[in-house]
Design a protein around this motif. Structure first.
Motif, PDB file in Angstrom:
ATOM      1  N   THR A 144       0.824  -1.203   0.000  1.00  0.00           N
ATOM      2  CA  THR A 144       0.000   0.000   0.000  1.00  0.00           C
ATOM      3  C   THR A 144       0.864   1.262   0.000  1.00  0.00           C
ATOM      4  O   THR A 144       2.049   1.207   0.334  1.00  0.00           O
ATOM      5  CB  THR A 144      -0.945   0.027   1.221  1.00  0.00           C
ATOM      6  OG1 THR A 144      -1.831   1.135   1.113  1.00  0.00           O
ATOM      7  CG2 THR A 144      -0.187   0.094   2.522  1.00  0.00           C
ATOM      8  N   GLY A 145       0.275   2.361  -0.377  1.00  0.00           N
ATOM      9  CA  GLY A 145       0.966   3.636  -0.330  1.00  0.00           C
ATOM     10  C   GLY A 145       0.105   4.746  -0.898  1.00  0.00           C
ATOM     11  O   GLY A 145      -0.949   4.502  -1.469  1.00  0.00           O
ATOM     12  N   HIS A 146       0.579   5.962  -0.702  1.00  0.00           N
ATOM     13  CA  HIS A 146      -0.089   7.105  -1.311  1.00  0.00           C
ATOM     14  C   HIS A 146       0.028   6.990  -2.835  1.00  0.00           C
ATOM     15  O   HIS A 146       0.963   6.377  -3.355  1.00  0.00           O
ATOM     16  CB  HIS A 146       0.566   8.417  -0.861  1.00  0.00           C
ATOM     17  CG  HIS A 146       0.105   8.863   0.476  1.00  0.00           C
ATOM     18  ND1 HIS A 146       0.827   8.666   1.618  1.00  0.00           N
ATOM     19  CD2 HIS A 146      -1.035   9.507   0.838  1.00  0.00           C
ATOM     20  CE1 HIS A 146       0.173   9.166   2.636  1.00  0.00           C
ATOM     21  NE2 HIS A 146      -0.962   9.688   2.201  1.00  0.00           N
ATOM     22  N   ASN A 163       0.242   9.212  -6.458  1.00  0.00           N
ATOM     23  CA  ASN A 163       0.464  10.541  -7.026  1.00  0.00           C
ATOM     24  C   ASN A 163      -0.596  10.828  -8.089  1.00  0.00           C
ATOM     25  O   ASN A 163      -1.522  10.031  -8.293  1.00  0.00           O
ATOM     26  CB  ASN A 163       1.894  10.692  -7.566  1.00  0.00           C
ATOM     27  CG  ASN A 163       2.202   9.779  -8.740  1.00  0.00           C
ATOM     28  OD1 ASN A 163       1.306   9.226  -9.390  1.00  0.00           O
ATOM     29  ND2 ASN A 163       3.478   9.610  -9.025  1.00  0.00           N
ATOM     30  N   THR A 169       5.630   3.743  -0.266  1.00  0.00           N
ATOM     31  CA  THR A 169       4.949   2.462  -0.066  1.00  0.00           C
ATOM     32  C   THR A 169       5.388   1.763   1.218  1.00  0.00           C
ATOM     33  O   THR A 169       6.431   2.042   1.786  1.00  0.00           O
ATOM     34  CB  THR A 169       5.210   1.518  -1.246  1.00  0.00           C
ATOM     35  OG1 THR A 169       6.611   1.291  -1.350  1.00  0.00           O
ATOM     36  CG2 THR A 169       4.667   2.091  -2.533  1.00  0.00           C
ATOM     37  N   CYS A 213      -4.973   2.776   8.172  1.00  0.00           N
ATOM     38  CA  CYS A 213      -4.588   3.966   7.424  1.00  0.00           C
ATOM     39  C   CYS A 213      -4.374   5.095   8.428  1.00  0.00           C
ATOM     40  O   CYS A 213      -5.275   5.438   9.184  1.00  0.00           O
ATOM     41  CB  CYS A 213      -5.687   4.310   6.421  1.00  0.00           C
ATOM     42  SG  CYS A 213      -5.209   5.606   5.291  1.00  0.00           S
ATOM     43  N   SER A 257      -4.515  10.934   5.739  1.00  0.00           N
ATOM     44  CA  SER A 257      -5.539  11.156   4.722  1.00  0.00           C
ATOM     45  C   SER A 257      -4.891  11.235   3.346  1.00  0.00           C
ATOM     46  O   SER A 257      -3.675  11.310   3.219  1.00  0.00           O
ATOM     47  CB  SER A 257      -6.305  12.446   5.018  1.00  0.00           C
ATOM     48  OG  SER A 257      -5.419  13.538   4.960  1.00  0.00           O
ATOM     49  N   GLY A 258      -5.711  11.206   2.320  1.00  0.00           N
ATOM     50  CA  GLY A 258      -5.209  11.325   0.961  1.00  0.00           C
ATOM     51  C   GLY A 258      -5.610  10.140   0.114  1.00  0.00           C
ATOM     52  O   GLY A 258      -6.370   9.274   0.523  1.00  0.00           O
ATOM     53  N   SER A 259      -5.064  10.127  -1.072  1.00  0.00           N
ATOM     54  CA  SER A 259      -5.371   9.074  -2.036  1.00  0.00           C
ATOM     55  C   SER A 259      -4.427   7.891  -1.813  1.00  0.00           C
ATOM     56  O   SER A 259      -3.209   8.034  -1.933  1.00  0.00           O
ATOM     57  CB  SER A 259      -5.209   9.631  -3.449  1.00  0.00           C
ATOM     58  OG  SER A 259      -5.529   8.661  -4.402  1.00  0.00           O
ATOM     59  N   TYR A 260      -5.001   6.745  -1.472  1.00  0.00           N
ATOM     60  CA  TYR A 260      -4.234   5.532  -1.219  1.00  0.00           C
ATOM     61  C   TYR A 260      -4.556   4.474  -2.266  1.00  0.00           C
ATOM     62  O   TYR A 260      -5.675   4.392  -2.754  1.00  0.00           O
ATOM     63  CB  TYR A 260      -4.586   4.936   0.152  1.00  0.00           C
ATOM     64  CG  TYR A 260      -3.717   5.414   1.278  1.00  0.00           C
ATOM     65  CD1 TYR A 260      -2.591   4.698   1.657  1.00  0.00           C
ATOM     66  CD2 TYR A 260      -4.022   6.573   1.964  1.00  0.00           C
ATOM     67  CE1 TYR A 260      -1.790   5.125   2.690  1.00  0.00           C
ATOM     68  CE2 TYR A 260      -3.232   7.017   2.997  1.00  0.00           C
ATOM     69  CZ  TYR A 260      -2.116   6.284   3.358  1.00  0.00           C
ATOM     70  OH  TYR A 260      -1.317   6.713   4.386  1.00  0.00           O
TER      71      TYR A 260
END
Length: 66
Positions: free
Chosen positions: A16-18, A20, A28, A51, A54-57
């Motif tokens: 998993t990770g943010h 871009n 990751t 998690c 916040s943000g797009s994962y």
């Protein structure tokens, strides 16, 4: 299904990770999953993930040789 492999032959990871702006992973982390059971050639692996930002994962599973 692992074909002719047994659960002990592989390492299953939660990856998993943010994401871009191009939807590529950045920053990751991986977490190994634990084999819990098998039935009729289907193998169940499990784990947990929290998690912490916040943000797009994004996430996926990886199956690697043990």
């Amino acid at each position: 299904m692992l074909g002719g492999l047994e659960p002990a032959d592989v390492q299953v990871e939660f990856y998993t990770g943010h994401l871009n702006s191009q939807q590529d992973f950045i920053g990751t982390q991986t977490q190994p999953l634990t084999h819990r059971s098998s039935r009729d050639g289907t193998h169940i692996f499990e784990g947990t993930f929290s998690c912490t930002a916040s943000g797009s994962y994004g996430y996926t599973l990886r199956v690697l040789p043990a």
